[in-house]
Design a protein around this motif. Structure first.
Motif, PDB file in Angstrom:
ATOM      1  N   THR A  43      27.605 -37.527  35.990  1.00  0.00           N
ATOM      2  CA  THR A  43      28.101 -37.017  34.705  1.00  0.00           C
ATOM      3  C   THR A  43      27.293 -37.571  33.542  1.00  0.00           C
ATOM      4  N   HIS A  44      26.867 -38.826  33.669  1.00  0.00           N
ATOM      5  CA  HIS A  44      26.023 -39.471  32.659  1.00  0.00           C
ATOM      6  C   HIS A  44      25.459 -40.750  33.260  1.00  0.00           C
ATOM      7  N   TYR A  45      24.676 -41.461  32.455  1.00  0.00           N
ATOM      8  CA  TYR A  45      23.885 -42.562  33.020  1.00  0.00           C
ATOM      9  C   TYR A  45      24.365 -43.932  32.552  1.00  0.00           C
ATOM     10  N   HIS A  46      25.613 -44.068  32.148  1.00  0.00           N
ATOM     11  CA  HIS A  46      26.153 -45.399  31.876  1.00  0.00           C
ATOM     12  C   HIS A  46      26.233 -46.176  33.202  1.00  0.00           C
ATOM     13  N   PRO A  47      26.027 -47.513  33.116  1.00  0.00           N
ATOM     14  CA  PRO A  47      25.960 -48.304  34.356  1.00  0.00           C
ATOM     15  C   PRO A  47      27.190 -48.172  35.247  1.00  0.00           C
ATOM     16  N   ASP A  48      28.370 -48.007  34.661  1.00  0.00           N
ATOM     17  CA  ASP A  48      29.565 -47.928  35.516  1.00  0.00           C
ATOM     18  C   ASP A  48      29.657 -46.591  36.263  1.00  0.00           C
ATOM     19  N   HIS A  49      28.662 -45.710  36.052  1.00  0.00           N
ATOM     20  CA  HIS A  49      28.634 -44.433  36.773  1.00  0.00           C
ATOM     21  C   HIS A  49      27.414 -44.291  37.686  1.00  0.00           C
ATOM     22  N   ILE A  50      26.429 -45.186  37.503  1.00  0.00           N
ATOM     23  CA  ILE A  50      25.206 -45.075  38.342  1.00  0.00           C
ATOM     24  C   ILE A  50      24.817 -46.392  39.009  1.00  0.00           C
ATOM     25  N   ALA A  58      32.763 -36.005  24.368  1.00  0.00           N
ATOM     26  CA  ALA A  58      32.581 -36.877  23.205  1.00  0.00           C
ATOM     27  C   ALA A  58      32.352 -38.286  23.740  1.00  0.00           C
ATOM     28  N   HIS A  59      31.121 -38.768  23.658  1.00  0.00           N
ATOM     29  CA  HIS A  59      30.768 -40.059  24.248  1.00  0.00           C
ATOM     30  C   HIS A  59      29.495 -40.541  23.544  1.00  0.00           C
ATOM     31  N   PRO A  60      29.238 -41.850  23.534  1.00  0.00           N
ATOM     32  CA  PRO A  60      28.051 -42.335  22.807  1.00  0.00           C
ATOM     33  C   PRO A  60      26.726 -41.885  23.420  1.00  0.00           C
ATOM     34  N   ALA A 104      35.103 -36.847  33.176  1.00  0.00           N
ATOM     35  CA  ALA A 104      34.069 -37.881  32.999  1.00  0.00           C
ATOM     36  C   ALA A 104      34.534 -38.815  31.880  1.00  0.00           C
ATOM     37  N   ASP A 105      33.617 -39.330  31.093  1.00  0.00           N
ATOM     38  CA  ASP A 105      34.006 -40.232  29.990  1.00  0.00           C
ATOM     39  C   ASP A 105      34.036 -39.430  28.698  1.00  0.00           C
ATOM     40  N   SER A 106      35.147 -39.535  27.967  1.00  0.00           N
ATOM     41  CA  SER A 106      35.218 -38.733  26.740  1.00  0.00           C
ATOM     42  C   SER A 106      36.351 -39.155  25.835  1.00  0.00           C
TER      43      SER A 106
HETATM   44 ZN   LIG Z   1      30.366 -43.794  29.795  1.00  0.00          ZN
END
Ligand SMILES: [Zn+2]
Ligand SMILES: [Zn+2]
Length: 240
Positions: free
Chosen positions: A58-65, A127-129, A150-152
């Motif tokens: 969903t995105h590349y933040h560390p808690d997801h990859i 909506a995420h950084p 995902a994260d939002s």
């Molecule tokens: Zn995130």
């Protein structure tokens, strides 16, 4: 299709539970959604990781990859014979991490649906950084629908996106009183989406380590009085 929750902590692992990772299975096809910290160990309890057919990020933040590197090592070192496709957007330079000896990045644009095995997947930019996409996954044969925010932060667009979903897996990292935040949602916000979208089941996930989850559950249920609401649990399996 069968959903297995492998990890659901928001931000970092805690209390023996890793961060975001979910396994989705249909007709022998195995799709991993995000690969957070502890994902590979958690996956091994249910499936030989080499039997994965695809990974979507969903995105590349560390808690997801966080576990992508060790998953790639499994495909490289353990009887290398197949290439794992890793779906992801390209709005971060980190997307290049997907390409490895026995894994290959496949790009999605986020503006039109794609098909992965038995699943049709639509996207909603959250909506995420950092750029992040929610997933609406429909099992084509049955029409069953899983939505993963995902994260939002809260978006009105989640209501049509989640319309009549069988399961809504919703980022509930924040507490009541933090509504309107631009990074994550509160139990009131995810409850509002679930109720308005008329989903069958709301699962609260990306939970805050050490937080008062019973309060989160109570607040979400109050916000979605007609919806079945539950907290994410490690190794929980749901037939959708
Ligand atoms: Zn995130
Ligand atoms: Zn996260």
């Amino acid at each position: 299709m069968k959903l297995t929750i492998l990890g659901f902590m928001g931000g970092y692992p805690a209390d023996g539970v890793g961060t975001t990772a979910y396994l989705l299975e249909s007709h022998g096809f195995h799709l991993l959604m995000d690969v957070g910290s502890g994902a590979v160990l958690a996956l091994e309890k249910h499936l030989d990781p080499k039997k994965l057919d695809a990974l979507i990020l969903t995105h590349y933040h560390p808690d997801h990859i966080a576990d992508m590197g060790v998953l790639q090592h499994i495909f490289q070192l353990k009887e290398p014979d197949k290439v794992l496709p890793i779906y992801g957007h390209t709005e971060s330079p980190l997307h290049q991490l997907r390409d490895h000896t026995f894994t290959k990045g496949i790009d999605y644009e986020g503006n039109e649906p794609i098909t992965i095995g038995p699943f049709r997947i639509s996207f909603l930019k959250t909506a995420h950084p950092v750029p992040c996409y929610a997933l609406a996954i429909t099992e084509e044969e049955t029409g069953k629908k899983l939505v993963f925010t995902a994260d939002s932060g809260y978006l009105e667009a989640f209501i049509p996106f989640s319309k009549n979903a069988d399961v809504l897996l919703a980022d509930t990292n924040f507490f009541r009183g933090q509504e309107g935040h631009k990074v994550h949602m509160t139990p009131l916000e995810v409850g509002k989406i679930a109720e308005a979208a008329n989903v069958q089941k709301l699962i609260l996930t990306h939970l805050p380590p050490g937080g008062n989850w019973s309060q989160i559950l109570e607040d979400a249920q109050a916000s979605a009085p007609h919806i079945s609401v539950q907290l994410a649990e490690k190794d929980l399996q749901i037939i959708i």
